[in-house]
Design a protein around this motif. Structure first.
Motif, PDB file in Angstrom:
ATOM      1  N   PHE A 151       0.841  -1.200   0.000  1.00  0.00           N
ATOM      2  CA  PHE A 151       0.000   0.000   0.000  1.00  0.00           C
ATOM      3  C   PHE A 151       0.875   1.247   0.000  1.00  0.00           C
ATOM      4  CE2 PHE A 151      -2.738   3.143   2.058  1.00  0.00           C
ATOM      5  CZ  PHE A 151      -3.897   3.004   1.316  1.00  0.00           C
ATOM      6  N   THR A 152       0.892   1.984  -1.127  1.00  0.00           N
ATOM      7  CA  THR A 152       1.651   3.231  -1.231  1.00  0.00           C
ATOM      8  C   THR A 152       0.770   4.306  -1.840  1.00  0.00           C
ATOM      9  OG1 THR A 152       2.518   2.612  -3.391  1.00  0.00           O
ATOM     10  CG2 THR A 152       3.870   2.042  -1.472  1.00  0.00           C
ATOM     11  N   GLU A 153       1.187   5.562  -1.674  1.00  0.00           N
ATOM     12  CA  GLU A 153       0.383   6.695  -2.124  1.00  0.00           C
ATOM     13  C   GLU A 153       0.168   6.715  -3.636  1.00  0.00           C
ATOM     14  OE1 GLU A 153       0.493  11.560  -1.963  1.00  0.00           O
ATOM     15  OE2 GLU A 153       1.686  10.428  -0.529  1.00  0.00           O
ATOM     16  N   ASP A 154       1.154   6.255  -4.414  1.00  0.00           N
ATOM     17  CA  ASP A 154       1.017   6.297  -5.878  1.00  0.00           C
ATOM     18  C   ASP A 154      -0.046   5.320  -6.398  1.00  0.00           C
ATOM     19  OD1 ASP A 154       2.745   4.183  -5.088  1.00  0.00           O
ATOM     20  OD2 ASP A 154       3.396   3.967  -7.170  1.00  0.00           O
ATOM     21  N   LYS A 155      -0.520   4.420  -5.560  1.00  0.00           N
ATOM     22  CA  LYS A 155      -1.544   3.454  -5.981  1.00  0.00           C
ATOM     23  C   LYS A 155      -2.955   3.888  -5.593  1.00  0.00           C
ATOM     24  CE  LYS A 155       1.679  -0.308  -5.965  1.00  0.00           C
ATOM     25  NZ  LYS A 155       2.184  -1.486  -5.300  1.00  0.00           N
ATOM     26  N   LEU A 156      -3.090   5.048  -4.948  1.00  0.00           N
ATOM     27  CA  LEU A 156      -4.391   5.526  -4.505  1.00  0.00           C
ATOM     28  C   LEU A 156      -5.160   6.209  -5.632  1.00  0.00           C
ATOM     29  CD1 LEU A 156      -3.486   7.084  -1.048  1.00  0.00           C
ATOM     30  CD2 LEU A 156      -4.639   4.912  -1.482  1.00  0.00           C
ATOM     31  N   GLY A 157      -6.480   6.178  -5.529  1.00  0.00           N
ATOM     32  CA  GLY A 157      -7.358   6.908  -6.432  1.00  0.00           C
ATOM     33  C   GLY A 157      -8.094   7.986  -5.650  1.00  0.00           C
ATOM     34  N   ILE A 158      -8.905   8.790  -6.370  1.00  0.00           N
ATOM     35  CA  ILE A 158      -9.598   9.906  -5.727  1.00  0.00           C
ATOM     36  C   ILE A 158     -11.097   9.795  -6.006  1.00  0.00           C
ATOM     37  CG2 ILE A 158      -9.878  12.411  -5.688  1.00  0.00           C
ATOM     38  CD1 ILE A 158      -6.965  12.615  -6.624  1.00  0.00           C
ATOM     39  N   ALA A 159     -11.898   9.941  -4.953  1.00  0.00           N
ATOM     40  CA  ALA A 159     -13.352  10.007  -5.065  1.00  0.00           C
ATOM     41  C   ALA A 159     -13.878  10.779  -3.871  1.00  0.00           C
ATOM     42  CB  ALA A 159     -13.958   8.612  -5.105  1.00  0.00           C
ATOM     43  N   GLU A 160     -14.956  11.560  -4.073  1.00  0.00           N
ATOM     44  CA  GLU A 160     -15.525  12.314  -2.969  1.00  0.00           C
ATOM     45  C   GLU A 160     -16.268  11.414  -1.997  1.00  0.00           C
ATOM     46  OE1 GLU A 160     -17.909  15.566  -4.282  1.00  0.00           O
ATOM     47  OE2 GLU A 160     -16.313  16.414  -5.494  1.00  0.00           O
ATOM     48  N   LEU A 161     -16.968  10.391  -2.530  1.00  0.00           N
ATOM     49  CA  LEU A 161     -17.780   9.549  -1.671  1.00  0.00           C
ATOM     50  C   LEU A 161     -17.796   8.105  -2.175  1.00  0.00           C
ATOM     51  CD1 LEU A 161     -19.873   9.309   0.670  1.00  0.00           C
ATOM     52  CD2 LEU A 161     -21.627   9.773  -1.042  1.00  0.00           C
ATOM     53  N   VAL A 162     -17.595   7.184  -1.264  1.00  0.00           N
ATOM     54  CA  VAL A 162     -17.748   5.754  -1.536  1.00  0.00           C
ATOM     55  C   VAL A 162     -18.712   5.237  -0.478  1.00  0.00           C
ATOM     56  CG1 VAL A 162     -16.612   3.518  -1.692  1.00  0.00           C
ATOM     57  CG2 VAL A 162     -15.411   5.572  -2.466  1.00  0.00           C
ATOM     58  N   ALA A 163     -19.885   4.756  -0.934  1.00  0.00           N
ATOM     59  CA  ALA A 163     -20.905   4.320   0.014  1.00  0.00           C
ATOM     60  C   ALA A 163     -21.540   3.017  -0.440  1.00  0.00           C
ATOM     61  CB  ALA A 163     -21.975   5.400   0.148  1.00  0.00           C
ATOM     62  N   GLU A 164     -21.797   2.145   0.520  1.00  0.00           N
ATOM     63  CA  GLU A 164     -22.488   0.896   0.226  1.00  0.00           C
ATOM     64  C   GLU A 164     -23.977   1.113   0.461  1.00  0.00           C
ATOM     65  OE1 GLU A 164     -21.226  -3.598   0.881  1.00  0.00           O
ATOM     66  OE2 GLU A 164     -21.814  -2.624   2.762  1.00  0.00           O
ATOM     67  N   GLU A 165     -24.786   0.826  -0.568  1.00  0.00           N
ATOM     68  CA  GLU A 165     -26.218   1.075  -0.500  1.00  0.00           C
ATOM     69  C   GLU A 165     -26.987  -0.198  -0.805  1.00  0.00           C
ATOM     70  OE1 GLU A 165     -27.013   4.145  -3.297  1.00  0.00           O
ATOM     71  OE2 GLU A 165     -25.835   5.635  -2.236  1.00  0.00           O
ATOM     72  N   GLY A 166     -28.184  -0.283  -0.286  1.00  0.00           N
ATOM     73  CA  GLY A 166     -29.041  -1.420  -0.570  1.00  0.00           C
ATOM     74  C   GLY A 166     -29.792  -1.218  -1.875  1.00  0.00           C
ATOM     75  N   ALA A 167     -29.903  -2.282  -2.650  1.00  0.00           N
ATOM     76  CA  ALA A 167     -30.669  -2.260  -3.908  1.00  0.00           C
ATOM     77  C   ALA A 167     -31.523  -3.520  -3.911  1.00  0.00           C
ATOM     78  CB  ALA A 167     -29.746  -2.217  -5.100  1.00  0.00           C
ATOM     79  N   GLY A 168     -32.708  -3.414  -3.334  1.00  0.00           N
ATOM     80  CA  GLY A 168     -33.536  -4.605  -3.198  1.00  0.00           C
ATOM     81  C   GLY A 168     -32.933  -5.521  -2.150  1.00  0.00           C
ATOM     82  N   ALA A 169     -32.743  -6.772  -2.520  1.00  0.00           N
ATOM     83  CA  ALA A 169     -32.176  -7.751  -1.585  1.00  0.00           C
ATOM     84  C   ALA A 169     -30.655  -7.735  -1.575  1.00  0.00           C
ATOM     85  CB  ALA A 169     -32.662  -9.148  -1.955  1.00  0.00           C
ATOM     86  N   SER A 170     -30.038  -7.065  -2.527  1.00  0.00           N
ATOM     87  CA  SER A 170     -28.578  -7.041  -2.603  1.00  0.00           C
ATOM     88  C   SER A 170     -28.045  -5.653  -2.268  1.00  0.00           C
ATOM     89  CB  SER A 170     -28.120  -7.456  -4.005  1.00  0.00           C
ATOM     90  OG  SER A 170     -28.629  -6.561  -4.957  1.00  0.00           O
ATOM     91  N   LYS A 171     -26.724  -5.556  -2.180  1.00  0.00           N
ATOM     92  CA  LYS A 171     -26.077  -4.278  -1.891  1.00  0.00           C
ATOM     93  C   LYS A 171     -25.163  -3.915  -3.047  1.00  0.00           C
ATOM     94  CE  LYS A 171     -26.194  -4.557   3.083  1.00  0.00           C
ATOM     95  NZ  LYS A 171     -25.452  -4.426   4.327  1.00  0.00           N
ATOM     96  N   LEU A 172     -24.980  -2.624  -3.241  1.00  0.00           N
ATOM     97  CA  LEU A 172     -24.050  -2.150  -4.256  1.00  0.00           C
ATOM     98  C   LEU A 172     -23.209  -1.034  -3.680  1.00  0.00           C
ATOM     99  CD1 LEU A 172     -25.150   0.765  -5.702  1.00  0.00           C
ATOM    100  CD2 LEU A 172     -26.914  -0.833  -6.406  1.00  0.00           C
ATOM    101  N   VAL A 173     -22.058  -0.816  -4.279  1.00  0.00           N
ATOM    102  CA  VAL A 173     -21.152   0.235  -3.833  1.00  0.00           C
ATOM    103  C   VAL A 173     -21.242   1.380  -4.832  1.00  0.00           C
ATOM    104  CG1 VAL A 173     -18.747   0.853  -3.384  1.00  0.00           C
ATOM    105  CG2 VAL A 173     -19.599  -1.404  -2.737  1.00  0.00           C
ATOM    106  N   ARG A 174     -21.599   2.571  -4.336  1.00  0.00           N
ATOM    107  CA  ARG A 174     -21.720   3.750  -5.185  1.00  0.00           C
ATOM    108  C   ARG A 174     -20.493   4.628  -4.964  1.00  0.00           C
ATOM    109  NH1 ARG A 174     -26.752   7.475  -6.367  1.00  0.00           N
ATOM    110  NH2 ARG A 174     -27.587   5.378  -6.551  1.00  0.00           N
ATOM    111  N   VAL A 175     -19.833   4.968  -6.057  1.00  0.00           N
ATOM    112  CA  VAL A 175     -18.649   5.829  -6.006  1.00  0.00           C
ATOM    113  C   VAL A 175     -18.987   7.093  -6.769  1.00  0.00           C
ATOM    114  CG1 VAL A 175     -16.204   6.026  -6.566  1.00  0.00           C
ATOM    115  CG2 VAL A 175     -17.156   3.799  -5.972  1.00  0.00           C
ATOM    116  N   THR A 176     -18.921   8.254  -6.111  1.00  0.00           N
ATOM    117  CA  THR A 176     -19.257   9.525  -6.751  1.00  0.00           C
ATOM    118  C   THR A 176     -18.142  10.537  -6.527  1.00  0.00           C
ATOM    119  OG1 THR A 176     -20.449  10.269  -4.788  1.00  0.00           O
ATOM    120  CG2 THR A 176     -21.747   9.186  -6.498  1.00  0.00           C
ATOM    121  N   GLY A 177     -18.165  11.612  -7.307  1.00  0.00           N
ATOM    122  CA  GLY A 177     -17.186  12.677  -7.165  1.00  0.00           C
ATOM    123  C   GLY A 177     -15.816  12.316  -7.673  1.00  0.00           C
TER     124      GLY A 177
END
Length: 125
Positions: free
Chosen positions: A27-53
Motif C-alpha cells: 500500500f503506497t500513495e502512488d496506488k491511490l485513487g480519488i473520489a468524494e464519496l464511496v458508500a455501500e447502498e441497498g438495492a432490493g435484496a442485494s447491496k451495491l457500492v456507489r462511487v461519486t465525485g
C-alpha cells in the motif's frame, strides 16, 4: 472497499485511476485513487457500492444497473443493452449506419425496379 469480485477490480481501478493491491504491505500513495464519496447502498435484496465525485479523466466509465423480475428477462435485457452499446460504438467509429428491418434489401429492390423500366424485352426482367 473490501471483498471485491475479481471481475470488478479492473473496472474500479480504471474508474478511480488507481492500482489494485493484494496486501497492506504494498500500500503506497502512488496506488491511490480519488473520489468524494464511496458508500455501500441497498438495492432490493442485494447491496451495491456507489462511487461519486471522481475527477474527470480521459476515459470515463459508468455503471448501468439492470433489474428484472426473473433471470430470463434479465438476460434478454442484458442482450438488448449490449446490442444498443454496439450500435453506439459503431456510430462513433464510422459516422453512418444501415437501418434494419430489411430496409437495405427494399432499397436495392426499388433501385433495380427503376433501372428495369429503362430496359426493354427480357433484360427488363
Amino acid at each position: 472497499i473490501r471483498n471485491v469480485e475479481r471481475d470488478d477490480i479492473s473496472f474500479i481501478s480504471r474508474t478511480l485511476g488507481c492500482k489494485p493491491i493484494a496486501s497492506v504491505d504494498s500500500f503506497t500513495e502512488d496506488k491511490l485513487g480519488i473520489a468524494e464519496l464511496v458508500a455501500e447502498e441497498g438495492a432490493g435484496a442485494s447491496k451495491l457500492v456507489r462511487v461519486t465525485g471522481i475527477p474527470k479523466q480521459e476515459h470515463r466509465t459508468c455503471t448501468v444497473l439492470l433489474r428484472a423480475s426473473n433471470a430470463l428477462v434479465l438476460d434478454e435485457a442484458e442482450r438488448s443493452f449490449h446490442d444498443a452499446l454496439c450500435v453506439v460504438r459503431s456510430l462513433v467509429k464510422r459516422k453512418f449506419t444501415i437501418v434494419g428491418g430489411a430496409a437495405a434489401e427494399i432499397e436495392v429492390s426499388l433501385q433495380l425496379s427503376k433501372i428495369s423500366h429503362t430496359l426493354e424485352g427480357s433484360e427488363a426482367m
